[in-house]
Design an enzyme around this catalytic site. Sequence first.
Site, short mmCIF file in Angstrom:
data_model
loop_
_atom_site.label_atom_id
_atom_site.label_comp_id
_atom_site.label_asym_id
_atom_site.label_seq_id
_atom_site.Cartn_x
_atom_site.Cartn_y
_atom_site.Cartn_z
CB THR A 1 70.85 -43.37 -21.71
OG1 THR A 1 70.65 -42.53 -20.56
CG2 THR A 1 69.83 -44.48 -21.74
N PRO A 2 73.35 -41.73 -22.17
CG PRO A 2 73.93 -40.77 -24.21
CD PRO A 2 72.98 -41.75 -23.60
CE1 TYR B 1 64.84 -37.36 -13.96
CE2 TYR B 1 64.77 -39.16 -12.38
CZ TYR B 1 64.78 -38.72 -13.68
OH TYR B 1 64.74 -39.62 -14.72
CG ASN C 1 62.36 -40.44 -24.20
OD1 ASN C 1 62.60 -41.30 -23.34
ND2 ASN C 1 63.33 -39.82 -24.88
CE LYS D 1 61.71 -38.30 -15.58
NZ LYS D 1 61.28 -38.30 -16.99
N GLY E 1 69.79 -42.12 -26.36
CA GLY E 1 69.36 -43.00 -25.29
C GLY E 1 68.05 -43.75 -25.53
CG LEU F 1 72.58 -39.74 -7.62
CD1 LEU F 1 71.34 -39.21 -6.96
CD2 LEU F 1 72.20 -40.63 -8.80
CB ILE G 1 68.27 -47.21 -18.86
CG1 ILE G 1 66.95 -47.64 -18.17
CG2 ILE G 1 68.35 -47.76 -20.29
CD1 ILE G 1 66.79 -49.13 -17.92
N1 LIG Z 1 68.69 -43.57 -18.32
C1 LIG Z 1 68.04 -43.90 -17.20
O1 LIG Z 1 68.58 -44.61 -16.33
C2 LIG Z 1 66.63 -43.41 -16.97
C3 LIG Z 1 65.92 -43.95 -15.90
C4 LIG Z 1 64.62 -43.54 -15.67
C5 LIG Z 1 64.04 -42.60 -16.49
N2 LIG Z 1 64.76 -42.07 -17.52
C6 LIG Z 1 64.07 -41.07 -18.36
O2 LIG Z 1 64.13 -41.49 -19.70
C7 LIG Z 1 64.06 -40.33 -20.56
C8 LIG Z 1 65.16 -40.40 -21.59
O3 LIG Z 1 66.41 -40.28 -20.91
P1 LIG Z 1 67.76 -40.96 -21.44
O4 LIG Z 1 68.29 -41.74 -20.32
O5 LIG Z 1 67.56 -41.59 -22.75
O6 LIG Z 1 68.68 -39.65 -21.54
P2 LIG Z 1 69.44 -38.96 -22.77
O7 LIG Z 1 70.12 -37.78 -22.16
O8 LIG Z 1 70.23 -39.97 -23.50
O9 LIG Z 1 68.25 -38.49 -23.71
C9 LIG Z 1 67.39 -37.43 -23.39
C10 LIG Z 1 67.11 -36.63 -24.64
O10 LIG Z 1 66.22 -35.56 -24.29
C11 LIG Z 1 66.64 -34.42 -25.02
N3 LIG Z 1 66.17 -33.18 -24.41
C12 LIG Z 1 66.62 -32.56 -23.29
N4 LIG Z 1 65.99 -31.41 -23.11
C13 LIG Z 1 65.12 -31.28 -24.14
C14 LIG Z 1 64.17 -30.28 -24.50
N5 LIG Z 1 64.02 -29.16 -23.79
N6 LIG Z 1 63.43 -30.48 -25.61
C15 LIG Z 1 63.59 -31.60 -26.35
N7 LIG Z 1 64.46 -32.57 -26.07
C16 LIG Z 1 65.22 -32.40 -24.97
C17 LIG Z 1 68.15 -34.51 -25.00
O11 LIG Z 1 68.73 -33.68 -26.01
C18 LIG Z 1 68.38 -35.98 -25.22
O12 LIG Z 1 68.52 -36.30 -26.59
C19 LIG Z 1 64.13 -39.11 -19.64
O13 LIG Z 1 62.82 -38.62 -19.42
C20 LIG Z 1 64.70 -39.68 -18.35
O14 LIG Z 1 64.34 -38.93 -17.22
C21 LIG Z 1 66.03 -42.45 -17.78
#
Ligand SMILES: NC(=O)c1ccc[n+]([C@@H]2O[C@H](COP(=O)([O-])OP(=O)(O)OC[C@H]3O[C@@H](n4cnc5c(N)ncnc54)[C@H](O)[C@@H]3O)[C@@H](O)[C@H]2O)c1
Length: 259
Positions: free
Chosen positions: A193-194, A156, A91, A160, A18, A203, A191
């Site tokens: 992402t997975p 959550y 992240n 955040k 992601g 949700l 965004i």
């Molecule tokens: N995708 C969205 O819409 C969105 C929106 C706002 C904020 N975010 C934030 O962006 C960040 C990235 O999320 P994403 O959407 O890319 O999700 P994602 O699930 O694609 O990626 C998150 C990554 O974090 C890793 N992870 C989880 N637990 C972990 C741990 N204990 N130690 C190390 N790594 C760990 C996962 O293995 C994964 O690779 C997160 O903090 C999420 O809360 C995402």
Amino acid sequence: MTGRLDGRVAIITGGASGIGRGCAERFAEEGAIVVITDIQDAAGEAAAAAINDAGGRAEYRHHDVTDEDDWRAVVSAALDRHRRLDVLVNNAGIGIGASIVEMSLEDWRRQQAINLDGVFLGLKHCIPAMRDSGGGSIINMSSVAGLKGSPRLAAYNATKGGVRLLTKGVALECAREGWNVRVNSVHPGIIDTPIWTKEVGGLQPGVNAIDPHAMAEVSAPVGRAGLPRDIANGVLYLASDESAYVTGTELVIDGGLSA
Ligand SMILES: NC(=O)c1ccc[n+]([C@@H]2O[C@H](COP(=O)([O-])OP(=O)(O)OC[C@H]3O[C@@H](n4cnc5c(N)ncnc54)[C@H](O)[C@@H]3O)[C@@H](O)[C@H]2O)c1
């Protein structure tokens, strides 16, 4: 390559997937040496290999952000191999969607541990390394959910929102101490992402996975979900010297969602 991060050493947590992976790719395009860390080892190795195949410089390291010994090992390996640390992208994160009256204490604590304890540990262990490298930039991944509440996402929201103010407090401490370390938060909207296929499914009651595109079409003013690269471009700005006068701020990248 335009080299906006030429020779800079950057640790990106949760970089196997992601947004984190998008940041790793974008940083490498700009000349950074990227240390991708995650708990998904195969995906992390693949992300680093793809960057190296494209002519960039990346390496992968297993790292659970809730584990303080893992943080010590990641930072000391980066210093041993590269002699400096310039950028940290805190992240890694999860999103658990659930009613607050049904959520288990175990889930509450697990989400706090990854999303908030993990950021604290990153700050604690990377700031001294950056200070001793002459300075650096830390980007903490918050969310629009760190700016406003959402039903079934309150736990959550708590993580955040915590990241948002932790960022500001630490930014002021770094500035006052003269450590030359800037600290800012980034607030993505919806965004693609997975994460949306994981535990955030709760949700909407009875739904296992959420389609970010369908959700963004109805709720994001620009009418589409964002891409990891949309976030990575903002993170790149905060990581680079272009943002030399920017600290303690919050960069919202959300297609107008919170406007
Ligand atoms: N995708 C969205 O819409 C969105 C929106 C706002 C904020 N975010 C934030 O962006 C960040 C990235 O999320 P994403 O959407 O890319 O999700 P994602 O699930 O694609 O990626 C998150 C990554 O974090 C890793 N992870 C989880 N637990 C972990 C741990 N204990 N130690 C190390 N790594 C760990 C996962 O293995 C994964 O690779 C997160 O903090 C999420 O809360 C995402």
